[in-house]
Design an enzyme around this catalytic site. Structure first.
Site, PDB file in Angstrom:
ATOM      1  N   CYS A  73       0.867  -1.173   0.000  1.00 35.45           N
ATOM      2  CA  CYS A  73       0.000   0.000   0.000  1.00 35.45           C
ATOM      3  C   CYS A  73       0.906   1.225   0.000  1.00 35.45           C
ATOM      4  O   CYS A  73       1.620   1.483   0.977  1.00 35.45           O
ATOM      5  CB  CYS A  73      -0.920   0.016   1.216  1.00 35.45           C
ATOM      6  SG  CYS A  73      -1.959   1.491   1.310  1.00 35.45           S
ATOM      7  N   ASN A 148       1.667  -5.204  -5.364  1.00 36.59           N
ATOM      8  CA  ASN A 148       0.332  -5.796  -5.423  1.00 36.59           C
ATOM      9  C   ASN A 148      -0.199  -5.647  -6.846  1.00 36.59           C
ATOM     10  O   ASN A 148       0.340  -4.874  -7.643  1.00 36.59           O
ATOM     11  CB  ASN A 148      -0.604  -5.179  -4.367  1.00 36.59           C
ATOM     12  CG  ASN A 148      -0.761  -3.685  -4.523  1.00 36.59           C
ATOM     13  OD1 ASN A 148      -0.174  -3.050  -5.391  1.00 36.59           O
ATOM     14  ND2 ASN A 148      -1.563  -3.082  -3.662  1.00 36.59           N
ATOM     15  N   HIS A 150      -2.437  -4.849 -10.252  1.00 32.54           N
ATOM     16  CA  HIS A 150      -3.311  -3.802 -10.785  1.00 32.54           C
ATOM     17  C   HIS A 150      -3.602  -4.049 -12.258  1.00 32.54           C
ATOM     18  O   HIS A 150      -2.734  -4.504 -13.007  1.00 32.54           O
ATOM     19  CB  HIS A 150      -2.644  -2.427 -10.669  1.00 32.54           C
ATOM     20  CG  HIS A 150      -2.566  -1.917  -9.264  1.00 32.54           C
ATOM     21  ND1 HIS A 150      -3.478  -1.040  -8.729  1.00 32.54           N
ATOM     22  CD2 HIS A 150      -1.666  -2.167  -8.277  1.00 32.54           C
ATOM     23  CE1 HIS A 150      -3.151  -0.761  -7.476  1.00 32.54           C
ATOM     24  NE2 HIS A 150      -2.055  -1.437  -7.181  1.00 32.54           N
ATOM     25  N   GLU A 199     -10.297  -0.384  -5.104  1.00 34.41           N
ATOM     26  CA  GLU A 199      -9.216  -1.091  -4.417  1.00 34.41           C
ATOM     27  C   GLU A 199      -9.690  -2.445  -3.918  1.00 34.41           C
ATOM     28  O   GLU A 199     -10.745  -2.549  -3.265  1.00 34.41           O
ATOM     29  CB  GLU A 199      -8.697  -0.246  -3.256  1.00 34.41           C
ATOM     30  CG  GLU A 199      -7.384  -0.722  -2.701  1.00 34.41           C
ATOM     31  CD  GLU A 199      -6.711   0.308  -1.815  1.00 34.41           C
ATOM     32  OE1 GLU A 199      -5.714  -0.053  -1.169  1.00 34.41           O
ATOM     33  OE2 GLU A 199      -7.160   1.474  -1.774  1.00 34.41           O
ATOM     34  N   CYS A 208      -5.083   5.932  -3.970  1.00 34.85           N
ATOM     35  CA  CYS A 208      -4.394   4.642  -3.901  1.00 34.85           C
ATOM     36  C   CYS A 208      -2.997   4.857  -4.448  1.00 34.85           C
ATOM     37  O   CYS A 208      -2.823   5.090  -5.653  1.00 34.85           O
ATOM     38  CB  CYS A 208      -5.144   3.586  -4.716  1.00 34.85           C
ATOM     39  SG  CYS A 208      -4.307   1.983  -4.757  1.00 34.85           S
ATOM     40  N   GLY A 211      -1.888   2.258  -6.913  1.00 37.84           N
ATOM     41  CA  GLY A 211      -2.639   2.461  -8.144  1.00 37.84           C
ATOM     42  C   GLY A 211      -2.060   3.581  -8.984  1.00 37.84           C
ATOM     43  O   GLY A 211      -1.960   3.476 -10.211  1.00 37.84           O
TER      44      GLY A 211
END
Length: 268
Positions: A73, A148, A150, A199, A208, A211
């Protein structure tokens, strides 16, 4: 058990941060979900647990509002660097992170992005620059793993996309065995992108960080923008700097709202 916590946010993406480096704190999926509840808990998008690390200043664990633990994050990373102060190193499931806090601005290195289909991960092989898939008006997304996973859809107007409806459909599609964060982006010019994010495990968010990083990387890779690029989310702007073969560097604010204590036994 009384536990001290910090309420923080990065552009409105908000966190409950528990520093458990001195004394261990047990966080379960149920407890994380209860703490994150905005009506009966403290309320947050993510619960952040800091633990001792043998290789960094702290180990960061991230629990989404649904209680699930995730790898990365970006906004939380900036908040943790701000909390630790100065230059800090952070161990995470998404890899080693490093950041520097200068006033209310924090710059963090999030490592190099991954583009291989099985690193996203996807259920089967395909070109991640422009995937031959679509969901209604959203088609041919790019896919990037920045710690993470996307997918990024470039669209004429982000606000015209019903992301509250399409986001959960895409997030849980069988194509994404680990689920996926969903980004819809509009390129204004070679230095500016507008972005909205659904999210994974949270829903629509004001901001984000990962993101923004994934979207900037996908746009740079496609030749749509130049680095550094400003990515503006509903909560405000982030600056993303990246070139192939280098780590992603993200710069933006981190805000400490308050410090308080709560009895963890009340949350399961």
């Amino acid at each position: 058990m009384q536990v001290r916590f910090h309420k923080m946010h990065g552009l409105g993406n908000d966190f409950v941060v528990i520093d458990a480096r001195a004394a261990p704190v047990e966080i379960t999926e149920r407890r994380a979900r209860a703490l994150a509840d905005r009506k009966t808990g403290v309320g947050c998008d993510q619960l952040i647990l800091l633990e001792r690390s043998d290789i960094a200043d702290a180990r960061m664990r991230i629990f989404n509002a649904d209680g699930g633990e995730v790898e990365a994050c970006g906004n939380a990373t900036r908040c943790v660097v701000s909390l630790l102060g100065g230059t800090a190193t952070i161990e995470s499931l998404g890899g080693m992170l490093e950041g520097t806090s200068i006033g209310d601005q924090v710059s963090v290195d999030l490592g190099e992005p991954r583009f291989e289909w099985d690193a996203i991960p996807l259920a089967y092989a395909m070109d991640t620059r422009a995937m031959p898939v679509g969901w209604e008006e959203l088609e041919s997304p790019a896919a990037v793993n920045v710690g993470n996973p996307h997918v990024i859809f470039f669209v004429p107007e982000t606000d015209a996309v019903p992301l509250d409806r399409l986001g959960p459909l895409i997030e849980t599609d069988p194509l994404f065995p680990a689920r996926i964060n969903v980004n819809v982006a509009s390129v204004d010019d070679r230095g500016n992108i507008r972005l909205r994010v659904w999210e994974r495990g949270v829903g629509l968010t004001d901001a984000c960080g990962t993101g923004a990083c994934a979207t900037a990387v996908a746009a740079i890779r496609a030749g749509l923008v130049d680095s550094p690029v400003t990515v503006t989310l509903p909560g405000g702007p982030l600056t993303i700097d990246w070139a192939p073969g280098r780590p992603i560097r993200m710069t933006g604010p981190a805000t400490h709202v308050f410090t308080a204590e709560t009895d963890l036994s009340r949350f399961g």
